[in-house]
Design a protein around this motif. Sequence first.
Motif, PDB file in Angstrom:
ATOM      1  N   HIS A  16      21.194   0.295 111.762  1.00 50.07           N
ATOM      2  CA  HIS A  16      20.433   1.536 111.926  1.00 50.07           C
ATOM      3  C   HIS A  16      21.348   2.744 112.143  1.00 50.07           C
ATOM      4  O   HIS A  16      21.140   3.803 111.560  1.00 50.07           O
ATOM      5  N   ASP A  17      22.357   2.569 112.981  1.00 49.92           N
ATOM      6  CA  ASP A  17      23.213   3.683 113.378  1.00 49.92           C
ATOM      7  C   ASP A  17      24.367   3.969 112.421  1.00 49.92           C
ATOM      8  O   ASP A  17      24.964   5.041 112.473  1.00 49.92           O
ATOM      9  N   TYR A  18      24.721   3.000 111.568  1.00 50.89           N
ATOM     10  CA  TYR A  18      25.896   3.152 110.722  1.00 50.89           C
ATOM     11  C   TYR A  18      25.579   2.807 109.272  1.00 50.89           C
ATOM     12  O   TYR A  18      24.697   2.015 108.983  1.00 50.89           O
ATOM     13  N   GLU A  19      26.351   3.401 108.390  1.00 50.63           N
ATOM     14  CA  GLU A  19      26.361   3.016 106.977  1.00 50.63           C
ATOM     15  C   GLU A  19      27.486   1.988 106.860  1.00 50.63           C
ATOM     16  O   GLU A  19      28.666   2.327 106.962  1.00 50.63           O
ATOM     17  N   LEU A  20      27.122   0.716 106.683  1.00 48.48           N
ATOM     18  CA  LEU A  20      28.113  -0.357 106.708  1.00 48.48           C
ATOM     19  C   LEU A  20      28.793  -0.508 105.363  1.00 48.48           C
ATOM     20  O   LEU A  20      28.163  -0.433 104.312  1.00 48.48           O
ATOM     21  N   GLY A  21      30.100  -0.739 105.422  1.00 47.56           N
ATOM     22  CA  GLY A  21      30.888  -0.930 104.216  1.00 47.56           C
ATOM     23  C   GLY A  21      31.401  -2.352 104.129  1.00 47.56           C
ATOM     24  O   GLY A  21      30.650  -3.313 104.292  1.00 47.56           O
ATOM     25  N   GLU A  22      32.684  -2.492 103.903  1.00 50.53           N
ATOM     26  CA  GLU A  22      33.311  -3.795 103.705  1.00 50.53           C
ATOM     27  C   GLU A  22      33.288  -4.626 104.986  1.00 50.53           C
ATOM     28  O   GLU A  22      33.503  -4.110 106.077  1.00 50.53           O
ATOM     29  N   MET A  23      33.025  -5.931 104.834  1.00 50.09           N
ATOM     30  CA  MET A  23      32.954  -6.852 105.971  1.00 50.09           C
ATOM     31  C   MET A  23      34.193  -7.746 106.006  1.00 50.09           C
ATOM     32  O   MET A  23      34.724  -8.121 104.967  1.00 50.09           O
ATOM     33  N   PHE A  24      34.612  -8.096 107.221  1.00 50.67           N
ATOM     34  CA  PHE A  24      35.753  -8.984 107.418  1.00 50.67           C
ATOM     35  C   PHE A  24      35.388 -10.040 108.455  1.00 50.67           C
ATOM     36  O   PHE A  24      34.692  -9.745 109.430  1.00 50.67           O
ATOM     37  N   GLU A  25      35.881 -11.262 108.266  1.00 53.32           N
ATOM     38  CA  GLU A  25      35.673 -12.337 109.234  1.00 53.32           C
ATOM     39  C   GLU A  25      36.925 -12.441 110.091  1.00 53.32           C
ATOM     40  O   GLU A  25      38.036 -12.521 109.573  1.00 53.32           O
ATOM     41  N   ALA A  26      36.729 -12.445 111.418  1.00 52.79           N
ATOM     42  CA  ALA A  26      37.859 -12.499 112.337  1.00 52.79           C
ATOM     43  C   ALA A  26      37.630 -13.585 113.374  1.00 52.79           C
ATOM     44  O   ALA A  26      36.500 -13.837 113.794  1.00 52.79           O
ATOM     45  N   GLY A  27      38.720 -14.199 113.796  1.00 47.93           N
ATOM     46  CA  GLY A  27      38.667 -15.129 114.909  1.00 47.93           C
ATOM     47  C   GLY A  27      38.803 -14.354 116.205  1.00 47.93           C
ATOM     48  O   GLY A  27      39.099 -13.158 116.206  1.00 47.93           O
ATOM     49  N   LEU A  28      38.596 -15.028 117.322  1.00 42.63           N
ATOM     50  CA  LEU A  28      38.683 -14.394 118.638  1.00 42.63           C
ATOM     51  C   LEU A  28      39.548 -15.228 119.569  1.00 42.63           C
ATOM     52  O   LEU A  28      39.510 -16.459 119.515  1.00 42.63           O
ATOM     53  N   VAL A  29      40.296 -14.557 120.438  1.00 45.42           N
ATOM     54  CA  VAL A  29      41.022 -15.252 121.491  1.00 45.42           C
ATOM     55  C   VAL A  29      40.103 -15.269 122.705  1.00 45.42           C
ATOM     56  O   VAL A  29      39.795 -14.215 123.264  1.00 45.42           O
ATOM     57  N   LEU A  30      39.641 -16.460 123.082  1.00 50.15           N
ATOM     58  CA  LEU A  30      38.668 -16.599 124.167  1.00 50.15           C
ATOM     59  C   LEU A  30      39.153 -17.582 125.218  1.00 50.15           C
ATOM     60  O   LEU A  30      39.972 -18.455 124.941  1.00 50.15           O
ATOM     61  N   MET A  31      38.597 -17.443 126.418  1.00 44.99           N
ATOM     62  CA  MET A  31      38.814 -18.407 127.491  1.00 44.99           C
ATOM     63  C   MET A  31      37.752 -19.497 127.368  1.00 44.99           C
ATOM     64  O   MET A  31      36.715 -19.301 126.733  1.00 44.99           O
ATOM     65  N   GLY A  32      37.990 -20.631 127.989  1.00 45.56           N
ATOM     66  CA  GLY A  32      37.052 -21.745 127.926  1.00 45.56           C
ATOM     67  C   GLY A  32      35.683 -21.400 128.470  1.00 45.56           C
ATOM     68  O   GLY A  32      34.653 -21.777 127.894  1.00 45.56           O
ATOM     69  N   SER A  33      35.644 -20.642 129.570  1.00 43.14           N
ATOM     70  CA  SER A  33      34.351 -20.283 130.162  1.00 43.14           C
ATOM     71  C   SER A  33      33.573 -19.352 129.234  1.00 43.14           C
ATOM     72  O   SER A  33      32.346 -19.369 129.214  1.00 43.14           O
ATOM     73  N   GLU A  34      34.291 -18.552 128.431  1.00 43.80           N
ATOM     74  CA  GLU A  34      33.623 -17.666 127.479  1.00 43.80           C
ATOM     75  C   GLU A  34      32.962 -18.470 126.362  1.00 43.80           C
ATOM     76  O   GLU A  34      31.832 -18.187 125.967  1.00 43.80           O
ATOM     77  N   VAL A  35      33.651 -19.484 125.872  1.00 40.87           N
ATOM     78  CA  VAL A  35      33.092 -20.318 124.808  1.00 40.87           C
ATOM     79  C   VAL A  35      31.845 -21.030 125.313  1.00 40.87           C
ATOM     80  O   VAL A  35      30.824 -21.090 124.620  1.00 40.87           O
ATOM     81  N   LYS A  36      31.892 -21.537 126.531  1.00 37.75           N
ATOM     82  CA  LYS A  36      30.729 -22.235 127.092  1.00 37.75           C
ATOM     83  C   LYS A  36      29.557 -21.278 127.270  1.00 37.75           C
ATOM     84  O   LYS A  36      28.408 -21.619 127.012  1.00 37.75           O
ATOM     85  N   SER A  37      29.840 -20.064 127.687  1.00 36.92           N
ATOM     86  CA  SER A  37      28.793 -19.059 127.848  1.00 36.92           C
ATOM     87  C   SER A  37      28.214 -18.662 126.482  1.00 36.92           C
ATOM     88  O   SER A  37      27.008 -18.468 126.349  1.00 36.92           O
ATOM     89  N   ILE A  38      29.069 -18.565 125.471  1.00 32.10           N
ATOM     90  CA  ILE A  38      28.619 -18.240 124.125  1.00 32.10           C
ATOM     91  C   ILE A  38      27.708 -19.338 123.598  1.00 32.10           C
ATOM     92  O   ILE A  38      26.667 -19.076 123.010  1.00 32.10           O
ATOM     93  N   ARG A  39      28.069 -20.601 123.841  1.00 33.31           N
ATOM     94  CA  ARG A  39      27.225 -21.719 123.412  1.00 33.31           C
ATOM     95  C   ARG A  39      25.847 -21.664 124.071  1.00 33.31           C
ATOM     96  O   ARG A  39      24.851 -22.066 123.491  1.00 33.31           O
ATOM     97  N   ALA A  40      25.805 -21.115 125.293  1.00 29.61           N
ATOM     98  CA  ALA A  40      24.532 -20.972 126.008  1.00 29.61           C
ATOM     99  C   ALA A  40      23.757 -19.733 125.542  1.00 29.61           C
ATOM    100  O   ALA A  40      22.631 -19.509 125.977  1.00 29.61           O
TER     101      ALA A  40
END
Length: 154
Positions: A16-40
């Motif tokens: 809604h707020d942006y005119e989107l252009g090219e997309m890129f897939e990126a990995g993330l550097v996460l902590m273990g507790s972050e991954v568990k929270s993301i799974r939840a």
Amino acid sequence: MTAEYKPIATNRKAHHDYELGEMFEAGLVLMGSEVKSIRAGGVSLRDGFVHERGGELWLMQVHIAEYEQGGVWGHEPLRPRKLLLHKKEVEKLLTKVHERGYSIIPTRMYFKDGRVKVEVALAKGRKTYDKRAALADKDASRDIQRALKERERG
């Protein structure tokens, strides 16, 4: 071998707020507790953006809820997280951001073969009148589709 995608979160406000252009897939550097929270499912991309620091890209203002069983080894919900992209992709993104006034925003987060990935997009901000026009176009196309569907039935 096909990659398995499991959606986690999307940034609907970005379309809604942006005119989107090219997309890129990126990995993330996460902590273990972050991954568990993301799974939840404790993720919000709503206010997120990508910022450059020392030639690297960092995901900012993305809220990953604290993991209840994390104890003292938990994480800060809004901490900056490093994006993992190829060097040429980073250079391409930074060139467009510096030269043409684009922003880089996260559009969705998902699991791909068990790893958390973020889709980031080059985006240009829309003015208020552009947002209204985009909504009007969307409503008009929805009305046309409804009319066509009713015509096919009757």
